[in-house]
Design a protein around this motif. Sequence first.
Motif, PDB file in Angstrom:
ATOM      1  N   ALA A  81       8.633 -30.686 -45.321  1.00  0.00           N
ATOM      2  CA  ALA A  81       9.649 -30.174 -44.397  1.00  0.00           C
ATOM      3  C   ALA A  81       9.213 -30.361 -42.944  1.00  0.00           C
ATOM      4  CB  ALA A  81       9.923 -28.705 -44.686  1.00  0.00           C
ATOM      5  N   ARG A  82       7.951 -30.061 -42.660  1.00  0.00           N
ATOM      6  CA  ARG A  82       7.459 -30.199 -41.285  1.00  0.00           C
ATOM      7  C   ARG A  82       7.450 -31.652 -40.832  1.00  0.00           C
ATOM      8  NH1 ARG A  82       3.240 -26.528 -43.057  1.00  0.00           N
ATOM      9  NH2 ARG A  82       3.678 -24.392 -42.375  1.00  0.00           N
ATOM     10  N   ARG A  83       7.120 -32.545 -41.735  1.00  0.00           N
ATOM     11  CA  ARG A  83       6.943 -33.951 -41.352  1.00  0.00           C
ATOM     12  C   ARG A  83       8.267 -34.676 -41.139  1.00  0.00           C
ATOM     13  NH1 ARG A  83       3.381 -38.543 -44.637  1.00  0.00           N
ATOM     14  NH2 ARG A  83       3.935 -40.307 -43.294  1.00  0.00           N
ATOM     15  N   TYR A  84       9.272 -34.377 -41.953  1.00  0.00           N
ATOM     16  CA  TYR A  84      10.481 -35.197 -41.957  1.00  0.00           C
ATOM     17  C   TYR A  84      11.716 -34.542 -41.346  1.00  0.00           C
ATOM     18  CZ  TYR A  84       7.925 -38.348 -45.054  1.00  0.00           C
ATOM     19  OH  TYR A  84       7.003 -39.208 -45.567  1.00  0.00           O
ATOM     20  N   CYS A  85      11.743 -33.228 -41.276  1.00  0.00           N
ATOM     21  CA  CYS A  85      12.993 -32.551 -40.913  1.00  0.00           C
ATOM     22  C   CYS A  85      13.097 -32.283 -39.414  1.00  0.00           C
ATOM     23  CB  CYS A  85      13.112 -31.232 -41.679  1.00  0.00           C
ATOM     24  SG  CYS A  85      13.168 -31.459 -43.471  1.00  0.00           S
ATOM     25  N   ASP A  86      14.318 -32.363 -38.913  1.00  0.00           N
ATOM     26  CA  ASP A  86      14.618 -31.947 -37.544  1.00  0.00           C
ATOM     27  C   ASP A  86      14.817 -30.437 -37.479  1.00  0.00           C
ATOM     28  OD1 ASP A  86      14.799 -34.705 -36.614  1.00  0.00           O
ATOM     29  OD2 ASP A  86      16.714 -34.779 -37.673  1.00  0.00           O
ATOM     30  N   ARG A  87      15.220 -29.879 -38.612  1.00  0.00           N
ATOM     31  CA  ARG A  87      15.552 -28.458 -38.681  1.00  0.00           C
ATOM     32  C   ARG A  87      15.280 -27.973 -40.092  1.00  0.00           C
ATOM     33  NH1 ARG A  87      21.624 -26.458 -37.160  1.00  0.00           N
ATOM     34  NH2 ARG A  87      21.527 -24.263 -37.787  1.00  0.00           N
ATOM     35  N   VAL A  88      14.795 -26.749 -40.220  1.00  0.00           N
ATOM     36  CA  VAL A  88      14.458 -26.194 -41.526  1.00  0.00           C
ATOM     37  C   VAL A  88      15.204 -24.877 -41.720  1.00  0.00           C
ATOM     38  CG1 VAL A  88      12.627 -25.353 -43.042  1.00  0.00           C
ATOM     39  CG2 VAL A  88      12.170 -27.257 -41.463  1.00  0.00           C
ATOM     40  N   ILE A  89      15.832 -24.743 -42.877  1.00  0.00           N
ATOM     41  CA  ILE A  89      16.516 -23.508 -43.258  1.00  0.00           C
ATOM     42  C   ILE A  89      15.778 -22.918 -44.454  1.00  0.00           C
ATOM     43  CG2 ILE A  89      18.624 -22.568 -44.302  1.00  0.00           C
ATOM     44  CD1 ILE A  89      20.181 -24.612 -42.598  1.00  0.00           C
ATOM     45  N   GLY A  90      15.411 -21.665 -44.361  1.00  0.00           N
ATOM     46  CA  GLY A  90      14.733 -20.974 -45.450  1.00  0.00           C
ATOM     47  C   GLY A  90      15.689 -20.042 -46.170  1.00  0.00           C
ATOM     48  N   MET A  91      15.694 -20.089 -47.506  1.00  0.00           N
ATOM     49  CA  MET A  91      16.562 -19.221 -48.302  1.00  0.00           C
ATOM     50  C   MET A  91      15.722 -18.364 -49.239  1.00  0.00           C
ATOM     51  SD  MET A  91      19.878 -21.598 -49.243  1.00  0.00           S
ATOM     52  CE  MET A  91      20.748 -20.170 -49.941  1.00  0.00           C
ATOM     53  N   ARG A  92      16.161 -17.121 -49.383  1.00  0.00           N
ATOM     54  CA  ARG A  92      15.507 -16.177 -50.290  1.00  0.00           C
ATOM     55  C   ARG A  92      16.575 -15.287 -50.908  1.00  0.00           C
ATOM     56  NH1 ARG A  92      10.816 -11.752 -48.627  1.00  0.00           N
ATOM     57  NH2 ARG A  92      10.641 -10.758 -50.679  1.00  0.00           N
ATOM     58  N   ASP A  93      16.648 -15.289 -52.222  1.00  0.00           N
ATOM     59  CA  ASP A  93      17.641 -14.482 -52.957  1.00  0.00           C
ATOM     60  C   ASP A  93      19.054 -14.769 -52.468  1.00  0.00           C
ATOM     61  OD1 ASP A  93      15.589 -13.263 -54.425  1.00  0.00           O
ATOM     62  OD2 ASP A  93      15.320 -11.709 -52.901  1.00  0.00           O
ATOM     63  N   GLY A  94      19.337 -16.036 -52.199  1.00  0.00           N
ATOM     64  CA  GLY A  94      20.685 -16.443 -51.829  1.00  0.00           C
ATOM     65  C   GLY A  94      21.009 -16.353 -50.353  1.00  0.00           C
ATOM     66  N   ARG A  95      20.166 -15.703 -49.580  1.00  0.00           N
ATOM     67  CA  ARG A  95      20.446 -15.489 -48.160  1.00  0.00           C
ATOM     68  C   ARG A  95      19.559 -16.376 -47.286  1.00  0.00           C
ATOM     69  NH1 ARG A  95      23.583 -11.079 -47.208  1.00  0.00           N
ATOM     70  NH2 ARG A  95      23.001 -11.123 -45.009  1.00  0.00           N
ATOM     71  N   MET A  96      20.078 -16.723 -46.114  1.00  0.00           N
ATOM     72  CA  MET A  96      19.275 -17.418 -45.125  1.00  0.00           C
ATOM     73  C   MET A  96      18.341 -16.421 -44.459  1.00  0.00           C
ATOM     74  SD  MET A  96      21.752 -20.096 -43.080  1.00  0.00           S
ATOM     75  CE  MET A  96      20.589 -20.083 -41.713  1.00  0.00           C
ATOM     76  N   VAL A  97      17.038 -16.730 -44.508  1.00  0.00           N
ATOM     77  CA  VAL A  97      16.065 -15.839 -43.866  1.00  0.00           C
ATOM     78  C   VAL A  97      15.302 -16.552 -42.755  1.00  0.00           C
ATOM     79  CG1 VAL A  97      15.805 -14.361 -45.889  1.00  0.00           C
ATOM     80  CG2 VAL A  97      14.346 -16.389 -45.647  1.00  0.00           C
TER      81      VAL A  97
END
Length: 272
Positions: free
Chosen positions: A208-224
């Motif tokens: 994720a760090r190497r290739y992405c412009d932006r990272v979204i983290g999900m936990r139990d269905g929600r964006m955290v």
Amino acid sequence: MLEVQGVTRMFGQKAAVDNVSFSVDRPAFIGIIGRSGAGKSTFLRLMNRLTDASRGEIRVDGHEILSLRGARARQWQSSCAMIFQQFNLVPRMDVVSNVLHGILNRRSTVQTMFNLWPRADILKALEILDRLGIAEQAPKRAEALSGGQQQRVAIARALMQDPKIILADEPIASLDPMNAQIVMDTLKRINEEDGRMVIANLHTLDTARRYCDRVIGMRDGRMVFDGTPEQLSTKVARDIYGADTSFNESATSTSIPEDTTADRAYARLMLS
């Protein structure tokens, strides 16, 4: 370009995707991370119209896509190609035919039954395979290829659709580090050179760090988490994955060790 507003998918009383909202104003490379069951795959299936949302909206270039049905939904799926972890190729079919299946929904029933393809479509498929470094595999059965080669065939099939957006559901989860790097480099080139948005579910933080412009983290269905790769610290990762201080992200690394000179040379050759 992409607006996600309050998207929710319920399975009984459980929310697999819970009130997810974000927007993207350019064809970026977006990574979605989180533990198994976080809702990552369900969200991509919602975007691709493989499953229905319980509520919310997804707009692409101002057009709402969650309400699409029938032919209009199939038309959207042509503009939003999906790449799967297990490749979803036809094992006994040759590689070029698998790529041509990316435009199967544009063919008549008779053409499909007799495997009839215009010369222009065949040449386009071969050009895409050549671009991805696997043109020599075109006449072989898909089952004869390595996992990394099969995933590149799946990417070629997606490109055959000429999509605006490419959705990749854990595209490197079953690959070794060298093939994982080749596949991710391929997706990044498509993002940068073609100007296509790529949204990929990923299971490793270094990727994720190497290739992405932006990272979204999900936990139990929600964006955290929603931020840049630089903001994805170990502390943030622990929160995304619900882990304690014993969490060690290096155990999931897909990086190729620095001393594998021959492997790096091979990867460069495959991408040239």
